[in-house]
Scaffold this motif. Structure first.
Motif, PDB file in Angstrom:
ATOM      1  N   PRO A 197      44.666  45.346  17.932  1.00 40.65           N
ATOM      2  CA  PRO A 197      42.929  45.209  17.967  1.00 40.65           C
ATOM      3  C   PRO A 197      42.483  43.781  18.244  1.00 40.65           C
ATOM      4  CG  PRO A 197      43.624  45.326  15.753  1.00 40.65           C
ATOM      5  CD  PRO A 197      44.856  45.473  16.514  1.00 40.65           C
ATOM      6  N   ASP A 198      41.269  43.551  18.697  1.00 37.40           N
ATOM      7  CA  ASP A 198      40.708  42.417  18.748  1.00 37.40           C
ATOM      8  C   ASP A 198      41.192  41.572  19.784  1.00 37.40           C
ATOM      9  OD1 ASP A 198      38.462  40.831  17.995  1.00 37.40           O
ATOM     10  OD2 ASP A 198      39.594  39.698  16.704  1.00 37.40           O
ATOM     11  N   THR A 199      41.562  42.328  20.779  1.00 37.33           N
ATOM     12  CA  THR A 199      42.355  41.562  22.093  1.00 37.33           C
ATOM     13  C   THR A 199      41.112  41.225  23.138  1.00 37.33           C
ATOM     14  OG1 THR A 199      44.484  42.469  21.499  1.00 37.33           O
ATOM     15  CG2 THR A 199      44.139  41.422  23.923  1.00 37.33           C
ATOM     16  N   ASP A 200      41.360  40.100  23.676  1.00 40.63           N
ATOM     17  CA  ASP A 200      40.301  39.709  24.624  1.00 40.63           C
ATOM     18  C   ASP A 200      40.784  40.398  25.962  1.00 40.63           C
ATOM     19  OD1 ASP A 200      38.522  37.898  23.528  1.00 40.63           O
ATOM     20  OD2 ASP A 200      40.161  36.292  23.603  1.00 40.63           O
ATOM     21  N   LEU A 201      39.484  40.886  26.312  1.00 39.78           N
ATOM     22  CA  LEU A 201      39.717  41.769  27.950  1.00 39.78           C
ATOM     23  C   LEU A 201      39.313  40.899  28.897  1.00 39.78           C
ATOM     24  CD1 LEU A 201      40.474  44.145  29.949  1.00 39.78           C
ATOM     25  CD2 LEU A 201      37.955  45.017  29.395  1.00 39.78           C
ATOM     26  N   VAL A 202      40.275  40.199  29.821  1.00 41.57           N
ATOM     27  CA  VAL A 202      39.801  39.262  30.913  1.00 41.57           C
ATOM     28  C   VAL A 202      39.285  39.905  32.109  1.00 41.57           C
ATOM     29  CG1 VAL A 202      40.472  37.446  32.393  1.00 41.57           C
ATOM     30  CG2 VAL A 202      41.500  37.667  30.187  1.00 41.57           C
ATOM     31  N   GLU A 203      40.051  41.110  32.488  1.00 43.05           N
ATOM     32  CA  GLU A 203      39.463  41.866  33.655  1.00 43.05           C
ATOM     33  C   GLU A 203      40.278  43.019  33.707  1.00 43.05           C
ATOM     34  OE1 GLU A 203      40.346  39.551  37.369  1.00 43.05           O
ATOM     35  OE2 GLU A 203      41.017  41.190  38.527  1.00 43.05           O
ATOM     36  N   GLU A 204      39.340  44.031  34.234  1.00 40.94           N
ATOM     37  CA  GLU A 204      39.808  45.490  34.568  1.00 40.94           C
ATOM     38  C   GLU A 204      39.635  46.007  35.923  1.00 40.94           C
ATOM     39  OE1 GLU A 204      39.304  49.952  32.399  1.00 40.94           O
ATOM     40  OE2 GLU A 204      38.023  48.145  31.805  1.00 40.94           O
ATOM     41  N   GLY A 205      40.601  46.630  36.447  1.00 37.04           N
ATOM     42  CA  GLY A 205      40.626  47.201  37.580  1.00 37.04           C
ATOM     43  C   GLY A 205      40.758  48.619  37.787  1.00 37.04           C
TER      44      GLY A 205
END
Length: 244
Positions: A197-205
């Motif tokens: 948990p609590d992981t940074d999302l940088v980019e999503e495609g």
């Protein structure tokens, strides 16, 4: 760039001799052996496994492939002596008897350490991994090249200050990070139940995500030793992916 391995590698891992490959597995531990002897036994088994496969896929050199890619995309790394880039591949033997491979760019600059990981799409059975044919090797070489180009772009973006978190947090899990059961004496937690948990999302495609996580690079594989840094995942490589 430097053709060596970093000091910060997961406990119980083993270098495949004379290569840029690091083997991860967890077989050999036992509650009866206790934590110290159990850990030593896992480490010994990992070393044996690394020796066994030293003449297989490791004939494909991730350093050479990464060097070519980084020259084309990242002049700062090649022209700035303070940056030390060590590319290598994690080989993880997982509980489902499949090998999962991940290309890593480990970067050091003074007291700063960055790690960028691309998880290769093909999973190998023991038969495939122990007896690769020419087609297998060519596919693997191609996947490494694609991964190197992706990591070179991520590293350049980070050095340029453009690889910033989206502000969103996620809970994620993947067999490429923890691929083995935790426990013993018939009482196990399956790896599909383990997530971060609590992981940074940088980019999503549409079919991929780029995430960033803090962690301990010297922890065992079971305790998240592969989780630190920036990761490029295809979504079908994740068993858990939930916004927080």
């Amino acid at each position: 760039m430097e053709k060596s391995l970093p000091d910060a590698l997961p406990e119980q891992s083993a270098q495949v001799p004379e290569s840029q490959y690091v083997m991860i597995q967890s077989k050999g531990g036992s509650i009866l052996l206790g934590p110290i002897l159990g850990s030593l036994n896992i480490a010994a088994n990992t070393k044996k496994l690394a020796e066994k496969y030293k003449d297989k896929y490791v004939g494909v050199d991730p350093f050479e492939i990464s060097y070519k890619s980084i020259l084309e995309t990242n002049e700062l790394i090649t022209e700035t002596p303070s940056y030390k880039l060590m590319p290598f591949v994690f080989i993880q033997e997982c509980y489902d008897d499949k090998f999962r491979l991940s290309l890593v760019y480990h970067v050091e600059n003074g007291s700063w350490t960055g790690r960028y990981t691309y998880h290769l799409p093909t999973q190998y059975t023991k038969e495939n991994f122990s007896r690769p044919n020419l087609s297998d090797l060519e596919r693997y070489r191609n996947e490494l090249s694609i991964g190197a180009d992706q990591l070179s772009k991520l590293l350049k973006a980070d050095v340029d200050g453009k690889l910033t978190p989206s502000g969103k947090k996620i809970d994620f899990g993947s067999l490429y990070i923890v691929g083995n059961k935790m426990g013993g004496m018939g009482i196990y937690t399956m790896p599909e139940e383990l997530h971060f948990p609590d992981t940074d999302l940088v980019e999503e495609g549409d079919d991929y995500v780029i995430i960033r996580r803090q962690g301990n690079m010297k922890a065992t594989g079971l305790f998240g030793g592969l989780a630190f840094g920036v990761h490029y995942f295809k979504k079908d490589q994740l068993h858990t992916y939930n916004p927080m």
